[in-house]
Motif scaffolding. Structure first.
Motif, PDB file in Angstrom:
ATOM      1  N   LEU A  22       5.252  15.549 -43.824  1.00 20.20           N
ATOM      2  CA  LEU A  22       5.357  16.565 -44.879  1.00 20.20           C
ATOM      3  C   LEU A  22       6.667  16.445 -45.635  1.00 20.20           C
ATOM      4  CD1 LEU A  22       3.973  19.893 -43.313  1.00 20.20           C
ATOM      5  CD2 LEU A  22       2.960  18.511 -45.125  1.00 20.20           C
ATOM      6  N   ASN A  23       7.779  16.505 -44.886  1.00 20.57           N
ATOM      7  CA  ASN A  23       9.090  16.500 -45.536  1.00 20.57           C
ATOM      8  C   ASN A  23       9.519  15.110 -45.993  1.00 20.57           C
ATOM      9  OD1 ASN A  23      10.071  19.303 -45.454  1.00 20.57           O
ATOM     10  ND2 ASN A  23       9.920  19.069 -43.235  1.00 20.57           N
ATOM     11  N   GLY A  24       9.233  14.114 -45.160  1.00 20.41           N
ATOM     12  CA  GLY A  24       9.710  12.775 -45.459  1.00 20.41           C
ATOM     13  C   GLY A  24       9.026  12.123 -46.648  1.00 20.41           C
ATOM     14  N   LEU A  44       7.219  26.334 -52.431  1.00 24.53           N
ATOM     15  CA  LEU A  44       8.513  25.665 -52.262  1.00 24.53           C
ATOM     16  C   LEU A  44       8.984  25.076 -53.577  1.00 24.53           C
ATOM     17  CD1 LEU A  44      10.799  24.346 -50.527  1.00 24.53           C
ATOM     18  CD2 LEU A  44       9.223  22.424 -50.180  1.00 24.53           C
ATOM     19  N   TYR A  45       8.088  24.395 -54.305  1.00 26.96           N
ATOM     20  CA  TYR A  45       8.469  23.724 -55.551  1.00 26.96           C
ATOM     21  C   TYR A  45       8.810  24.713 -56.657  1.00 26.96           C
ATOM     22  CZ  TYR A  45       6.402  19.563 -53.359  1.00 26.96           C
ATOM     23  OH  TYR A  45       6.115  18.522 -52.523  1.00 26.96           O
ATOM     24  N   LYS A  46       8.062  25.814 -56.743  1.00 27.81           N
ATOM     25  CA  LYS A  46       8.217  26.731 -57.872  1.00 27.81           C
ATOM     26  C   LYS A  46       9.102  27.945 -57.588  1.00 27.81           C
ATOM     27  CE  LYS A  46       5.927  24.262 -60.687  1.00 27.81           C
ATOM     28  NZ  LYS A  46       6.641  23.634 -61.807  1.00 27.81           N
ATOM     29  N   ALA A  47       9.153  28.363 -56.322  1.00 29.26           N
ATOM     30  CA  ALA A  47       9.946  29.554 -56.011  1.00 29.26           C
ATOM     31  C   ALA A  47      11.072  29.275 -55.033  1.00 29.26           C
ATOM     32  CB  ALA A  47       9.030  30.652 -55.440  1.00 29.26           C
ATOM     33  N   GLY A  48      11.086  28.073 -54.444  1.00 32.26           N
ATOM     34  CA  GLY A  48      12.143  27.733 -53.496  1.00 32.26           C
ATOM     35  C   GLY A  48      11.974  28.349 -52.131  1.00 32.26           C
ATOM     36  N   TRP A  49      10.779  28.854 -51.827  1.00 31.70           N
ATOM     37  CA  TRP A  49      10.545  29.468 -50.515  1.00 31.70           C
ATOM     38  C   TRP A  49      10.501  28.394 -49.439  1.00 31.70           C
ATOM     39  CZ3 TRP A  49       6.246  33.752 -51.261  1.00 31.70           C
ATOM     40  CH2 TRP A  49       6.701  34.661 -52.221  1.00 31.70           C
ATOM     41  N   PRO A  50      11.129  28.636 -48.286  1.00 27.02           N
ATOM     42  CA  PRO A  50      11.151  27.635 -47.205  1.00 27.02           C
ATOM     43  C   PRO A  50       9.735  27.300 -46.735  1.00 27.02           C
ATOM     44  CG  PRO A  50      12.745  29.374 -46.802  1.00 27.02           C
ATOM     45  CD  PRO A  50      11.910  29.840 -47.944  1.00 27.02           C
ATOM     46  N   LEU A  51       9.454  26.019 -46.592  1.00 24.31           N
ATOM     47  CA  LEU A  51       8.111  25.564 -46.235  1.00 24.31           C
ATOM     48  C   LEU A  51       7.644  26.121 -44.899  1.00 24.31           C
ATOM     49  CD1 LEU A  51       5.632  23.711 -46.577  1.00 24.31           C
ATOM     50  CD2 LEU A  51       7.009  21.836 -45.640  1.00 24.31           C
ATOM     51  N   GLY A  52       8.477  25.988 -43.868  1.00 26.33           N
ATOM     52  CA  GLY A  52       8.074  26.415 -42.532  1.00 26.33           C
ATOM     53  C   GLY A  52       7.793  27.902 -42.440  1.00 26.33           C
ATOM     54  N   ILE A  53       8.677  28.713 -43.004  1.00 22.75           N
ATOM     55  CA  ILE A  53       8.509  30.171 -42.930  1.00 22.75           C
ATOM     56  C   ILE A  53       7.296  30.607 -43.740  1.00 22.75           C
ATOM     57  CG2 ILE A  53       9.562  32.383 -43.537  1.00 22.75           C
ATOM     58  CD1 ILE A  53      12.289  31.103 -42.963  1.00 22.75           C
ATOM     59  N   THR A  54       7.124  30.052 -44.918  1.00 23.57           N
ATOM     60  CA  THR A  54       5.981  30.408 -45.754  1.00 23.57           C
ATOM     61  C   THR A  54       4.668  30.073 -45.057  1.00 23.57           C
ATOM     62  OG1 THR A  54       7.286  29.924 -47.731  1.00 23.57           O
ATOM     63  CG2 THR A  54       4.900  30.092 -48.005  1.00 23.57           C
ATOM     64  N   PHE A  55       4.617  28.895 -44.442  1.00 19.85           N
ATOM     65  CA  PHE A  55       3.403  28.472 -43.739  1.00 19.85           C
ATOM     66  C   PHE A  55       3.075  29.431 -42.601  1.00 19.85           C
ATOM     67  CE2 PHE A  55       1.425  25.827 -40.355  1.00 19.85           C
ATOM     68  CZ  PHE A  55       0.244  25.521 -41.015  1.00 19.85           C
ATOM     69  N   LEU A  56       4.078  29.854 -41.852  1.00 16.66           N
ATOM     70  CA  LEU A  56       3.861  30.786 -40.743  1.00 16.66           C
ATOM     71  C   LEU A  56       3.383  32.147 -41.246  1.00 16.66           C
ATOM     72  CD1 LEU A  56       4.078  31.431 -37.726  1.00 16.66           C
ATOM     73  CD2 LEU A  56       6.466  32.058 -38.106  1.00 16.66           C
ATOM     74  N   PHE A  88       9.147  22.822 -36.828  1.00 16.38           N
ATOM     75  CA  PHE A  88       9.551  21.446 -37.129  1.00 16.38           C
ATOM     76  C   PHE A  88       9.666  21.188 -38.626  1.00 16.38           C
ATOM     77  CE2 PHE A  88       7.753  20.360 -32.803  1.00 16.38           C
ATOM     78  CZ  PHE A  88       8.999  20.117 -32.243  1.00 16.38           C
ATOM     79  N   SER A  89       8.898  21.920 -39.425  1.00 14.88           N
ATOM     80  CA  SER A  89       9.043  21.791 -40.877  1.00 14.88           C
ATOM     81  C   SER A  89      10.419  22.268 -41.321  1.00 14.88           C
ATOM     82  CB  SER A  89       7.958  22.594 -41.597  1.00 14.88           C
ATOM     83  OG  SER A  89       6.685  22.054 -41.349  1.00 14.88           O
ATOM     84  N   SER A  90      10.935  23.272 -40.635  1.00 17.88           N
ATOM     85  CA  SER A  90      12.280  23.760 -40.936  1.00 17.88           C
ATOM     86  C   SER A  90      13.348  22.808 -40.396  1.00 17.88           C
ATOM     87  CB  SER A  90      12.472  25.160 -40.340  1.00 17.88           C
ATOM     88  OG  SER A  90      11.555  26.080 -40.892  1.00 17.88           O
ATOM     89  N   VAL A  91      13.112  22.297 -39.179  1.00 22.18           N
ATOM     90  CA  VAL A  91      14.082  21.400 -38.543  1.00 22.18           C
ATOM     91  C   VAL A  91      14.228  20.103 -39.327  1.00 22.18           C
ATOM     92  CG1 VAL A  91      14.550  20.000 -36.488  1.00 22.18           C
ATOM     93  CG2 VAL A  91      13.772  22.372 -36.240  1.00 22.18           C
ATOM     94  N   SER A  93      13.615  19.658 -42.525  1.00 24.32           N
ATOM     95  CA  SER A  93      13.595  19.956 -43.962  1.00 24.32           C
ATOM     96  C   SER A  93      14.494  19.040 -44.789  1.00 24.32           C
ATOM     97  CB  SER A  93      13.988  21.413 -44.208  1.00 24.32           C
ATOM     98  OG  SER A  93      15.303  21.658 -43.713  1.00 24.32           O
ATOM     99  N   HIS A  94      15.506  18.441 -44.149  1.00 28.03           N
ATOM    100  CA  HIS A  94      16.424  17.572 -44.887  1.00 28.03           C
ATOM    101  C   HIS A  94      16.058  16.087 -44.752  1.00 28.03           C
ATOM    102  CE1 HIS A  94      19.002  20.940 -45.823  1.00 28.03           C
ATOM    103  NE2 HIS A  94      19.077  21.257 -44.535  1.00 28.03           N
ATOM    104  N   PHE A  95      14.981  15.809 -44.031  1.00 28.11           N
ATOM    105  CA  PHE A  95      14.558  14.421 -43.873  1.00 28.11           C
ATOM    106  C   PHE A  95      13.775  13.991 -45.105  1.00 28.11           C
ATOM    107  CE2 PHE A  95      11.396  11.256 -42.470  1.00 28.11           C
ATOM    108  CZ  PHE A  95      12.261  10.258 -42.031  1.00 28.11           C
TER     109      PHE A  95
END
Length: 281
Positions: A22-24, A44-56, A88-91, A93-95
């Motif tokens: 997902l992130n890579g 994430l792309y339009k509002a900047g919401w964190p992927l992992g938190i939004t998914f949960l 893991f999407s949050s962990v 996120s910088h990859f």
């Protein structure tokens, strides 16, 4: 005991691999997906919401009715899958593995995410979201799960085309397709083959040649001709894909008029495939 432990560990491992994909590859190259992950990527792309938190957060409203309708045993593994993907999407996120070729990114994204999802599915879990919605609609309204999942993915990809761009949507479809094929490969395993149905008056010679030259088992089925009513013997044989030409060559040499049907077999278990000792059925 160890099988159960491995199943739970495999969900976590699969979620980690999926998050890497997902992130890579998807996020790094501004691509999207279907389902709740696709919606999370759009936010994430339009509002900047964190992927992992939004998914949960998106999954909580469907996990609760899923628990009430299908029970805790079904939903527990799915909940673990959802939480693991979220964490893991949050962990990770910088990859990032950025590339100037979006098609290459889509292909790699499909392979990595599909491999992770396949491990999760093989462990008896899912990543929630549209899968639970599809199960609920089938339970209450008898809707087809496949069509429901396709409709949800189609809606999300359409949103991607409208909000992000048509090219992004098209590359995302490539990633979805590749991921689905990799998931099938992981679920079905490498022990795939081909089933041959052979109708011939020279069935005894063909069977003997298959046994002697390929060391593969065969099964003889009783049948009768639909037009002539005469009794027939049908040879049923399962071989690896690489041996199909050899069987066809044997049949053509012994009886060029034989009727042969070759069918795909997604998983083969037993002698000659999952262990070595060949035998005749």
């Amino acid at each position: 005991m160890w099988v159960k432990v491995w199943n739970w560990m495999a969900i976590v491992v699969g979620a980690f691999i999926y998050s890497i994909g997902l992130n890579g590859f998807l996020v790094a190259n501004h691509l999207a997906e279907g389902g709740f992950v696709g919606i999370s990527l759009l936010l994430l792309y339009k509002a900047g919401w964190p992927l992992g938190i939004t998914f949960l957060v998106l999954n909580i409203p469907v996990l609760i009715p899923g628990w009430l309708v299908f029970g805790y045993r079904f939903i527990l593994k799915t909940a673990v899958g959802v939480i693991a993907v979220s964490v893991f999407s949050s962990v990770t996120s910088h990859f990032r593995v950025p590339t100037h070729d979006p098609l290459l990114a889509a292909l790699y994204a499909g392979v990595v995410t599909g491999f992770g999802l396949g491990i999760i599915f093989r462990s008896g879990a899912t990543t929630g979201g549209s899968d639970i919605i599809a199960r609920l609609l089938r339970h209450f309204f008898k809707f087809s799960m496949g069509r429901t999942l396709f409709a949800i993915d189609l809606c999300v990809i359409t949103l991607v085309a409208v909000i992000v761009g048509r090219e992004t949507a098209m590359y995302s479809l490539v990633a979805l397709f590749v991921a689905s094929r990799v998931v099938d490969f992981v679920l079905e395993g490498v022990q795939s083959g081909r089933a041959l149905t052979i109708i011939s008056d020279e069935h005894e010679k063909i069977v003997a040649a298959i046994h002697d030259q390929l060391e593969r088992g065969t099964t003889l089925l009783k049948a009768s001709g639909g037009y002539t009513g005469s009794e027939k013997r049908v040879i049923y044989c399962v071989v690896p894909r690489t041996e199909v030409p050899r069987v066809q060559s044997i049949v053509a040499r012994i009886d060029p008029r034989a009727f042969v049907v070759v069918s795909s077999v997604h998983e083969v278990l037993g002698e000659g495939f999952t262990y070595d000792s060949p035998s005749t059925l």
